[in-house]
Design a protein around this motif. Sequence first.
Motif, PDB file in Angstrom:
ATOM      1  N   ASP A 469      92.469 -59.743 -37.383  1.00  0.00           N
ATOM      2  CA  ASP A 469      93.010 -60.185 -36.102  1.00  0.00           C
ATOM      3  C   ASP A 469      94.281 -60.987 -36.380  1.00  0.00           C
ATOM      4  OD1 ASP A 469      93.619 -61.571 -33.712  1.00  0.00           O
ATOM      5  OD2 ASP A 469      91.525 -61.524 -33.087  1.00  0.00           O
ATOM      6  N   HIS A 470      95.371 -60.622 -35.732  1.00  0.00           N
ATOM      7  CA  HIS A 470      96.655 -61.262 -36.054  1.00  0.00           C
ATOM      8  C   HIS A 470      96.695 -62.729 -35.669  1.00  0.00           C
ATOM      9  CE1 HIS A 470      97.789 -61.285 -31.860  1.00  0.00           C
ATOM     10  NE2 HIS A 470      99.016 -61.664 -32.122  1.00  0.00           N
ATOM     11  N   HIS A 471      95.781 -63.198 -34.837  1.00  0.00           N
ATOM     12  CA  HIS A 471      95.777 -64.618 -34.490  1.00  0.00           C
ATOM     13  C   HIS A 471      95.563 -65.484 -35.725  1.00  0.00           C
ATOM     14  CE1 HIS A 471      94.936 -62.899 -30.444  1.00  0.00           C
ATOM     15  NE2 HIS A 471      95.739 -63.885 -30.079  1.00  0.00           N
ATOM     16  N   THR A 472      94.852 -64.949 -36.720  1.00  0.00           N
ATOM     17  CA  THR A 472      94.636 -65.699 -37.959  1.00  0.00           C
ATOM     18  C   THR A 472      95.954 -65.916 -38.697  1.00  0.00           C
ATOM     19  OG1 THR A 472      92.407 -64.783 -38.171  1.00  0.00           O
ATOM     20  CG2 THR A 472      93.417 -65.712 -40.158  1.00  0.00           C
ATOM     21  N   SER A 473      96.752 -64.856 -38.840  1.00  0.00           N
ATOM     22  CA  SER A 473      98.023 -65.002 -39.555  1.00  0.00           C
ATOM     23  C   SER A 473      98.997 -65.872 -38.773  1.00  0.00           C
ATOM     24  CB  SER A 473      98.642 -63.624 -39.823  1.00  0.00           C
ATOM     25  OG  SER A 473      98.957 -62.952 -38.626  1.00  0.00           O
ATOM     26  N   ILE A 474      98.983 -65.771 -37.452  1.00  0.00           N
ATOM     27  CA  ILE A 474      99.871 -66.619 -36.644  1.00  0.00           C
ATOM     28  C   ILE A 474      99.504 -68.089 -36.835  1.00  0.00           C
ATOM     29  CG2 ILE A 474     100.581 -67.210 -34.294  1.00  0.00           C
ATOM     30  CD1 ILE A 474     101.728 -64.572 -35.377  1.00  0.00           C
ATOM     31  N   ALA A 475      98.222 -68.386 -36.840  1.00  0.00           N
ATOM     32  CA  ALA A 475      97.782 -69.771 -37.045  1.00  0.00           C
ATOM     33  C   ALA A 475      98.196 -70.277 -38.426  1.00  0.00           C
ATOM     34  CB  ALA A 475      96.267 -69.863 -36.872  1.00  0.00           C
ATOM     35  N   GLN A 476      98.089 -69.398 -39.444  1.00  0.00           N
ATOM     36  CA  GLN A 476      98.514 -69.797 -40.794  1.00  0.00           C
ATOM     37  C   GLN A 476      99.998 -70.136 -40.821  1.00  0.00           C
ATOM     38  OE1 GLN A 476      97.168 -66.224 -42.820  1.00  0.00           O
ATOM     39  NE2 GLN A 476      95.615 -67.366 -43.938  1.00  0.00           N
ATOM     40  N   LEU A 477     100.819 -69.280 -40.225  1.00  0.00           N
ATOM     41  CA  LEU A 477     102.261 -69.512 -40.234  1.00  0.00           C
ATOM     42  C   LEU A 477     102.628 -70.770 -39.457  1.00  0.00           C
ATOM     43  CD1 LEU A 477     103.551 -65.860 -39.781  1.00  0.00           C
ATOM     44  CD2 LEU A 477     103.782 -67.274 -41.812  1.00  0.00           C
ATOM     45  N   LYS A 478     102.026 -70.937 -38.296  1.00  0.00           N
ATOM     46  CA  LYS A 478     102.320 -72.130 -37.503  1.00  0.00           C
ATOM     47  C   LYS A 478     101.959 -73.393 -38.285  1.00  0.00           C
ATOM     48  CE  LYS A 478     101.945 -73.986 -32.836  1.00  0.00           C
ATOM     49  NZ  LYS A 478     101.419 -75.349 -33.027  1.00  0.00           N
ATOM     50  N   SER A 479     100.824 -73.353 -38.982  1.00  0.00           N
ATOM     51  CA  SER A 479     100.418 -74.500 -39.788  1.00  0.00           C
ATOM     52  C   SER A 479     101.425 -74.789 -40.900  1.00  0.00           C
ATOM     53  CB  SER A 479      99.039 -74.250 -40.380  1.00  0.00           C
ATOM     54  OG  SER A 479      98.653 -75.297 -41.248  1.00  0.00           O
ATOM     55  N   LEU A 480     101.949 -73.733 -41.532  1.00  0.00           N
ATOM     56  CA  LEU A 480     102.944 -73.924 -42.589  1.00  0.00           C
ATOM     57  C   LEU A 480     104.214 -74.562 -42.038  1.00  0.00           C
ATOM     58  CD1 LEU A 480     102.514 -70.585 -44.575  1.00  0.00           C
ATOM     59  CD2 LEU A 480     102.027 -72.893 -45.428  1.00  0.00           C
ATOM     60  N   PHE A 481     104.677 -74.085 -40.886  1.00  0.00           N
ATOM     61  CA  PHE A 481     105.867 -74.677 -40.280  1.00  0.00           C
ATOM     62  C   PHE A 481     105.618 -76.138 -39.899  1.00  0.00           C
ATOM     63  CE2 PHE A 481     107.226 -70.208 -39.184  1.00  0.00           C
ATOM     64  CZ  PHE A 481     108.418 -70.248 -39.878  1.00  0.00           C
ATOM     65  N   GLU A 482     104.450 -76.422 -39.323  1.00  0.00           N
ATOM     66  CA  GLU A 482     104.152 -77.792 -38.895  1.00  0.00           C
ATOM     67  C   GLU A 482     104.009 -78.731 -40.094  1.00  0.00           C
ATOM     68  OE1 GLU A 482     101.813 -76.946 -34.687  1.00  0.00           O
ATOM     69  OE2 GLU A 482     100.661 -77.242 -36.533  1.00  0.00           O
ATOM     70  N   THR A 483     103.354 -78.288 -41.134  1.00  0.00           N
ATOM     71  CA  THR A 483     103.207 -79.123 -42.327  1.00  0.00           C
ATOM     72  C   THR A 483     104.578 -79.425 -42.938  1.00  0.00           C
ATOM     73  OG1 THR A 483     101.036 -78.169 -42.793  1.00  0.00           O
ATOM     74  CG2 THR A 483     102.176 -79.240 -44.624  1.00  0.00           C
ATOM     75  N   ALA A 484     105.424 -78.430 -42.994  1.00  0.00           N
ATOM     76  CA  ALA A 484     106.776 -78.639 -43.536  1.00  0.00           C
ATOM     77  C   ALA A 484     107.548 -79.624 -42.679  1.00  0.00           C
ATOM     78  CB  ALA A 484     107.511 -77.317 -43.615  1.00  0.00           C
ATOM     79  N   ALA A 485     107.380 -79.543 -41.358  1.00  0.00           N
ATOM     80  CA  ALA A 485     108.079 -80.479 -40.462  1.00  0.00           C
ATOM     81  C   ALA A 485     107.608 -81.914 -40.691  1.00  0.00           C
ATOM     82  CB  ALA A 485     107.847 -80.065 -38.999  1.00  0.00           C
ATOM     83  N   ARG A 486     106.306 -82.078 -40.901  1.00  0.00           N
ATOM     84  CA  ARG A 486     105.802 -83.425 -41.169  1.00  0.00           C
ATOM     85  C   ARG A 486     106.348 -83.962 -42.484  1.00  0.00           C
ATOM     86  NH1 ARG A 486     100.958 -81.250 -38.928  1.00  0.00           N
ATOM     87  NH2 ARG A 486     100.173 -80.729 -41.010  1.00  0.00           N
ATOM     88  N   GLU A 487     106.421 -83.090 -43.488  1.00  0.00           N
ATOM     89  CA  GLU A 487     106.927 -83.517 -44.781  1.00  0.00           C
ATOM     90  C   GLU A 487     108.392 -83.957 -44.678  1.00  0.00           C
ATOM     91  OE1 GLU A 487     106.221 -80.137 -47.208  1.00  0.00           O
ATOM     92  OE2 GLU A 487     104.084 -80.550 -47.484  1.00  0.00           O
ATOM     93  N   ARG A 488     109.172 -83.230 -43.907  1.00  0.00           N
ATOM     94  CA  ARG A 488     110.588 -83.606 -43.737  1.00  0.00           C
ATOM     95  C   ARG A 488     110.714 -84.913 -42.979  1.00  0.00           C
ATOM     96  NH1 ARG A 488     114.792 -80.038 -41.365  1.00  0.00           N
ATOM     97  NH2 ARG A 488     116.130 -81.295 -42.712  1.00  0.00           N
ATOM     98  N   ALA A 489     109.838 -85.101 -41.984  1.00  0.00           N
ATOM     99  CA  ALA A 489     109.906 -86.327 -41.184  1.00  0.00           C
ATOM    100  C   ALA A 489     109.539 -87.553 -42.024  1.00  0.00           C
ATOM    101  CB  ALA A 489     108.978 -86.204 -39.985  1.00  0.00           C
TER     102      ALA A 489
END
Length: 489
Positions: A469-489
């Motif tokens: 189910d593609h919702h799994t991969s979308i959740a993974q990608l969103k998590s990667l983007f969000e984690t990277a944003a927190r690290e930059r902040a």
Amino acid sequence: MAPPHKIVVLLKGYPRLSETFIAQELLGLERTGLDLVLVSLRHPTDRKRHPVHDEIKAPVFYLPEYLHQEPIRVVRGLLRSLRLAGFGAALRQFLKDLPRDFSRNRFRRFGQAAVLVGEWPEGAGWLHAHFIHTPASVANYASKMLGIPWTVSAHAKDIWTSEDWELAEKLSTAHWAVTCTKTGHAHLQTLAGANRDRVHLSYHGLDLDRFPSVDAGSSEHPPLSCRTSPPQGGRSAGGEDGAQTATAEMGETLLHPISPLEGEMSGRTEGGIAHHTHDACGCTPAASNPRPLRDGSNPQNPVTIISVGRAVPKKGYDVLLRALARLPADLHWRFVHAGDGGERAMLQRLAEELGITEKLSWLGAVDQKDVLAGYREADIFALACRITADGDRDGLPNVLVEAASQRLTCVATDISGIPELFENDVNGLLVPSENPEALAAALERAIRDPALRDRLGRAAEAKVRASFDHHTSIAQLKSLFETAARERA
């Protein structure tokens, strides 16, 4: 939390009929609330587009395909980039790469990066590339010029036809990378060395809302033989209606926005796959009836084998045709191919030499709705993927996931990521690549045994609906983007 900036997604070409997995991902990320801007290195050449492309709201812009075609944009981009603190780092990387790849393509990538930077969309603060070859090179240079992070989705050809030194260089600078098969993941992790934890495995999956179970009944979309398919080749002139006109400003220069293709361009269909009746045209939407238990014994009701894919070497269609030609004379079957590609004329000549032309239908490029109708009308899906001499190969072809979602028995080769979905004789039939005899034997077995097809098809569908189910991969990608944003902040 969501990333605080727009994400610029760099694509090799957009939109493309053969890259529904990318369009599906873009729409999924938009629906999670991410703000995307799409930038393509090439203009579209397909004369049709999938419905999913029309649902994506992100503006689409185009860089110069060839630098000499738009010299003013290139010069302006270079002048603006020169003023940035990161230009020196990008230039040093380019000069390091150049002796190892002294080519026009290498100069083009640097020039396209300068144009991207010079026309950078307002408010964008992250750069993500689809494919780790050309788009990632542009992204790597642009990231250094701008001083912002970049990330990459790697797929198949881009991994296996790239030099190891270049992949390693990119993996050393990308904030993270994802890829869609275990074999690709292992290869990139090895090349990443100390940065191996930056490389993630994420299957594309399938938007199951677009591919409901055959038990859910049929849409009113008629089978392929009831409609026309587009002419081959060429670029649509497009039209004004529905054009995405959003632009991104930097000074007085704008990235070039998309002019959309016409959604339904008509032409002559060369064949179809329906066998029953429909109110308007004499056939029935496939899922309104269960699949008949055809066994190849009735010449009036042959087993239908479908394949969807570009007619290019790595798809192995020459091997598939030779396998079909080896099927016993007492078997009644027909083969339908949907897809464009440079080898199509050669394959048609081969079919004539093999004496099977009368059993084949070549539909050309079709959109996703037509493909779904084709799956539901067919009895078997076949794909003979291979690894070519230059290393090009598929990963896990999305068409196999799509076909399995429709309870189709899939007969395929056992290369790359295909065994990550199918286990031989459990939920599909797998054979070695480059082996038309083994492929013919598997096809004959599937044709003669409808009960086997039902068992394998049900098992394949169950695996897709449970694990792809593609919702799994979308959740993974969103998590990667969000984690990277927190690290930059």
